[in-house]
Design a protein around this motif. Structure first.
Motif, PDB file in Angstrom:
ATOM      1  N   CYS A   1       0.842  -1.318  -0.020  1.00 33.68           N
ATOM      2  CA  CYS A   1      -0.163  -0.181  -0.069  1.00 33.68           C
ATOM      3  C   CYS A   1       0.959   1.445   0.001  1.00 33.68           C
ATOM      4  O   CYS A   1       0.562   2.265  -0.390  1.00 33.68           O
ATOM      5  CB  CYS A   1      -1.053   0.009   1.195  1.00 33.68           C
ATOM      6  N   ILE A   2       2.158   1.399   0.412  1.00 36.18           N
ATOM      7  CA  ILE A   2       3.027   2.496   0.269  1.00 36.18           C
ATOM      8  C   ILE A   2       3.998   2.464  -0.695  1.00 36.18           C
ATOM      9  O   ILE A   2       4.815   3.368  -1.047  1.00 36.18           O
ATOM     10  CB  ILE A   2       3.759   2.416   1.746  1.00 36.18           C
ATOM     11  N   GLU A   3       3.588   1.365  -1.791  1.00 40.36           N
ATOM     12  CA  GLU A   3       4.647   1.350  -2.882  1.00 40.36           C
ATOM     13  C   GLU A   3       4.794   2.538  -3.674  1.00 40.36           C
ATOM     14  O   GLU A   3       5.792   2.945  -4.186  1.00 40.36           O
ATOM     15  CB  GLU A   3       4.228   0.270  -3.705  1.00 40.36           C
ATOM     16  N   LYS A   4       3.561   3.080  -3.919  1.00 40.14           N
ATOM     17  CA  LYS A   4       3.682   4.291  -4.900  1.00 40.14           C
ATOM     18  C   LYS A   4       4.488   5.498  -4.508  1.00 40.14           C
ATOM     19  O   LYS A   4       5.173   5.848  -4.893  1.00 40.14           O
ATOM     20  CB  LYS A   4       2.306   4.821  -5.200  1.00 40.14           C
ATOM     21  N   SER A   5       4.374   5.823  -2.934  1.00 41.04           N
ATOM     22  CA  SER A   5       5.151   6.937  -2.174  1.00 41.04           C
ATOM     23  C   SER A   5       6.524   6.602  -2.456  1.00 41.04           C
ATOM     24  O   SER A   5       7.382   7.556  -2.679  1.00 41.04           O
ATOM     25  CB  SER A   5       4.531   7.131  -0.791  1.00 41.04           C
ATOM     26  N   ILE A   6       6.977   5.254  -2.123  1.00 41.00           N
ATOM     27  CA  ILE A   6       8.386   4.872  -1.860  1.00 41.00           C
ATOM     28  C   ILE A   6       8.877   5.158  -3.398  1.00 41.00           C
ATOM     29  O   ILE A   6      10.031   5.553  -3.623  1.00 41.00           O
ATOM     30  CB  ILE A   6       8.493   3.612  -1.499  1.00 41.00           C
ATOM     31  N   THR A   7       8.205   4.832  -4.495  1.00 38.88           N
ATOM     32  CA  THR A   7       8.661   4.868  -6.062  1.00 38.88           C
ATOM     33  C   THR A   7       8.959   6.337  -6.144  1.00 38.88           C
ATOM     34  O   THR A   7       9.761   6.792  -6.883  1.00 38.88           O
ATOM     35  CB  THR A   7       7.610   4.230  -6.709  1.00 38.88           C
ATOM     36  N   LYS A   8       8.027   7.228  -5.759  1.00 44.68           N
ATOM     37  CA  LYS A   8       8.275   8.664  -5.902  1.00 44.68           C
ATOM     38  C   LYS A   8       9.660   9.022  -5.230  1.00 44.68           C
ATOM     39  O   LYS A   8      10.424   9.865  -5.729  1.00 44.68           O
ATOM     40  CB  LYS A   8       7.029   9.437  -5.223  1.00 44.68           C
ATOM     41  N   MET A   9       9.869   8.490  -4.173  1.00 39.97           N
ATOM     42  CA  MET A   9      10.990   8.905  -3.566  1.00 39.97           C
ATOM     43  C   MET A   9      12.374   8.490  -4.051  1.00 39.97           C
ATOM     44  O   MET A   9      13.326   9.297  -4.520  1.00 39.97           O
ATOM     45  CB  MET A   9      11.500   8.393  -2.048  1.00 39.97           C
ATOM     46  N   GLU A  10      12.241   7.284  -5.020  1.00 35.43           N
ATOM     47  CA  GLU A  10      13.321   6.733  -5.792  1.00 35.43           C
ATOM     48  C   GLU A  10      13.507   7.637  -6.960  1.00 35.43           C
ATOM     49  O   GLU A  10      14.641   7.725  -7.069  1.00 35.43           O
ATOM     50  CB  GLU A  10      12.904   5.149  -6.230  1.00 35.43           C
ATOM     51  N   ALA A  11      12.495   7.834  -7.583  1.00 38.11           N
ATOM     52  CA  ALA A  11      12.451   8.879  -8.612  1.00 38.11           C
ATOM     53  C   ALA A  11      13.037  10.247  -8.527  1.00 38.11           C
ATOM     54  O   ALA A  11      14.103  10.521  -9.264  1.00 38.11           O
ATOM     55  CB  ALA A  11      11.209   9.074  -9.388  1.00 38.11           C
ATOM     56  N   ALA A  12      13.076  10.487  -7.156  1.00 36.85           N
ATOM     57  CA  ALA A  12      13.626  12.026  -6.854  1.00 36.85           C
ATOM     58  C   ALA A  12      15.161  11.689  -6.638  1.00 36.85           C
ATOM     59  O   ALA A  12      16.053  12.458  -6.852  1.00 36.85           O
ATOM     60  CB  ALA A  12      13.010  12.431  -5.708  1.00 36.85           C
ATOM     61  N   ILE A  13      15.552  10.878  -5.950  1.00 43.56           N
ATOM     62  CA  ILE A  13      16.912  10.157  -5.823  1.00 43.56           C
ATOM     63  C   ILE A  13      17.725  10.214  -7.061  1.00 43.56           C
ATOM     64  O   ILE A  13      19.000  10.701  -7.283  1.00 43.56           O
ATOM     65  CB  ILE A  13      17.010   8.882  -4.887  1.00 43.56           C
ATOM     66  N   LEU A  14      17.108   9.437  -8.053  1.00 42.64           N
ATOM     67  CA  LEU A  14      17.785   9.490  -9.464  1.00 42.64           C
ATOM     68  C   LEU A  14      17.877  10.514  -9.841  1.00 42.64           C
ATOM     69  O   LEU A  14      18.764  11.027 -10.625  1.00 42.64           O
ATOM     70  CB  LEU A  14      16.734   8.458 -10.001  1.00 42.64           C
ATOM     71  N   ALA A  15      16.793  11.567  -9.792  1.00 44.69           N
ATOM     72  CA  ALA A  15      16.681  13.046 -10.593  1.00 44.69           C
ATOM     73  C   ALA A  15      17.852  13.702  -9.922  1.00 44.69           C
ATOM     74  O   ALA A  15      18.467  14.308 -10.680  1.00 44.69           O
ATOM     75  CB  ALA A  15      15.394  13.590 -10.238  1.00 44.69           C
ATOM     76  N   ALA A  16      18.091  13.581  -8.468  1.00 40.72           N
ATOM     77  CA  ALA A  16      19.315  14.418  -7.964  1.00 40.72           C
ATOM     78  C   ALA A  16      20.534  13.913  -8.335  1.00 40.72           C
ATOM     79  O   ALA A  16      21.354  14.616  -8.649  1.00 40.72           O
ATOM     80  CB  ALA A  16      19.154  14.372  -6.459  1.00 40.72           C
ATOM     81  N   LEU A  17      20.486  12.558  -8.634  1.00 38.77           N
ATOM     82  CA  LEU A  17      21.923  11.847  -9.178  1.00 38.77           C
ATOM     83  C   LEU A  17      22.354  12.235 -10.409  1.00 38.77           C
ATOM     84  O   LEU A  17      23.286  12.530 -11.126  1.00 38.77           O
ATOM     85  CB  LEU A  17      22.029  10.416  -8.981  1.00 38.77           C
ATOM     86  N   GLU A  18      21.157  12.635 -11.145  1.00 42.19           N
ATOM     87  CA  GLU A  18      21.306  12.909 -12.683  1.00 42.19           C
ATOM     88  C   GLU A  18      21.883  14.251 -12.834  1.00 42.19           C
ATOM     89  O   GLU A  18      22.672  14.480 -13.613  1.00 42.19           O
ATOM     90  CB  GLU A  18      19.912  12.987 -13.425  1.00 42.19           C
ATOM     91  N   GLN A  19      21.613  15.050 -12.034  1.00 42.22           N
ATOM     92  CA  GLN A  19      22.215  16.569 -11.823  1.00 42.22           C
ATOM     93  C   GLN A  19      23.538  16.682 -11.403  1.00 42.22           C
ATOM     94  O   GLN A  19      24.204  17.690 -11.402  1.00 42.22           O
ATOM     95  CB  GLN A  19      21.197  17.658 -11.175  1.00 42.22           C
TER      96      GLN A  19
END
Length: 339
Positions: free
Chosen positions: A254-272
């Motif tokens: 049930c918390i999968e979606k929110s955790i996926t958003k955190m992962e995406a944000a970490i990857l976006a920060a690494l990209e920069q």
């Protein structure tokens, strides 16, 4: 701090869920960020734990307010009353006068000018003479014990109640950062919604928080899993009492979606992140701080997905507050403090 001490120095971590004050290198206040106010007179009734105990149980004459939303001040008047009330908890009983306050307060790295100003104004109205501010990821790095002024890249992921702060720090500055308004409170809301949808059970915020603490997990399989947690509450349709056992596997879905958003944000920060600093991060690993870092299996899940080792800070709940305390002792040395 004697009777005639003219300046009182405090470091404050103003959090969406909890606020912490450090004075003389010690945590002297660690309370929920809640105030209870009388409706008619707007008079402060309680701050911190007593106000938190009233939450969801108020009579019509009282309202409880959480002054911070998503890590920033949402109710200016309530925030000022809360800071004032918490600063009073620090003060010694023997003083004949109130000393001038020097404060270091931490703020989310994605704060706008207006949000920064709201924190400054609230702190000044609550008695702060000298108010300095520090970004949360920088404070977390100091609290973990990293050398933030070294020419080396370190990455911090600070998962609080209202916001997740991701920052790459080098040479005393934030090189790349991402601040998203998805954090601990969103996980609690996901659990609340899931219990209503799947089990037809009405669950309050505090109970959803208890479920998260007892059986919250970021992975559907854990090495040493917690026992199922029994939740009691009214059926949404009939209002009759129900008892539902909740497992960690269910919560991880049930918390999968929110955790996926955190992962995406970490990857976006690494990209920069510049390549040299990226190499440092791969070597040093990424540090997790904030209450969200305590979620079972979170570090492992991030490590498997992003392929860089994630390390949970020693005391993730207090890392930001401790770092704010370090900044308070080195006000003249750190030029990343905002005056």
């Amino acid at each position: 701090m004697g009777l005639f001490s003219f300046t009182q120095e405090i470091a404050m971590d103003l959090g969406t869920a909890n606020s912490i004050i450090i004075h003389n290198d010690k945590i002297v206040v660690d309370e929920p960020s809640v105030v209870a106010i009388e409706n008619k007179t707007d008079k402060l009734i309680a701050v911190g734990t007593p106000a938190h105990m009233m939450e969801g149980r108020e009579s019509p004459g009282i309202r409880t307010i959480r002054p911070l939303r998503d890590g920033v001040i949402a109710d200016f008047n309530a925030a000022e009353q809360m800071i004032r009330g918490m600063v009073k908890m620090v003060g010694s009983k023997r003083r004949w006068f109130s000393p001038s306050l020097r404060m270091v307060v931490c703020i989310p790295s994605g704060s706008t000018e207006v949000e920064i100003r709201a924190v400054r104004d609230s702190s000044e109205h609550a008695g702060g003479r000298d108010v300095y501010m520090i970004y949360e990821p920088m404070a977390a790095a100091l609290g973990i014990g990293l050398d933030v002024e070294a020419p080396e890249g370190n990455m911090i992921v600070d998962i609080g109640g209202g916001s997740t702060e991701i920052a790459v720090i080098s040479l005393g500055g934030i090189v790349s950062n991402k601040s998203i308004r998805v954090a601990g409170n969103d996980l609690t809301a996901d659990i609340q919604e899931h219990m209503g949808r799947v089990h037809n059970l009405k669950v309050g915020t505090n109970m959803a928080e208890q479920i998260k603490i007892n059986v919250g997990s970021a992975l559907p399989t854990l090495e040493n899993p917690p026992e199922p947690f029994i939740v009691t509450g009214p059926n949404k349709m009939t209002s009759l009492p129900m008892e539902v056992p909740v497992t960690y596997e269910e919560i991880s879905h049930c918390i999968e979606k929110s955790i996926t958003k955190m992962e995406a944000a970490i990857l976006a920060a690494l990209e920069q992140t510049p390549p040299e600093l990226y190499a440092d991060i791969v070597k040093n690993g990424i540090y997790l701080a904030g209450g969200g870092a305590l979620l079972r299996g979170l570090a492992k899940r991030f490590t498997d997905k992003i392929r860089i080792e994630f390390k949970v800070a020693e005391d993730p709940l207090h890392a930001v507050a401790k770092g704010t305390g370090v900044a308070l002792k080195n006000i003249n040395r750190f030029n990343f403090l905002i005056r």
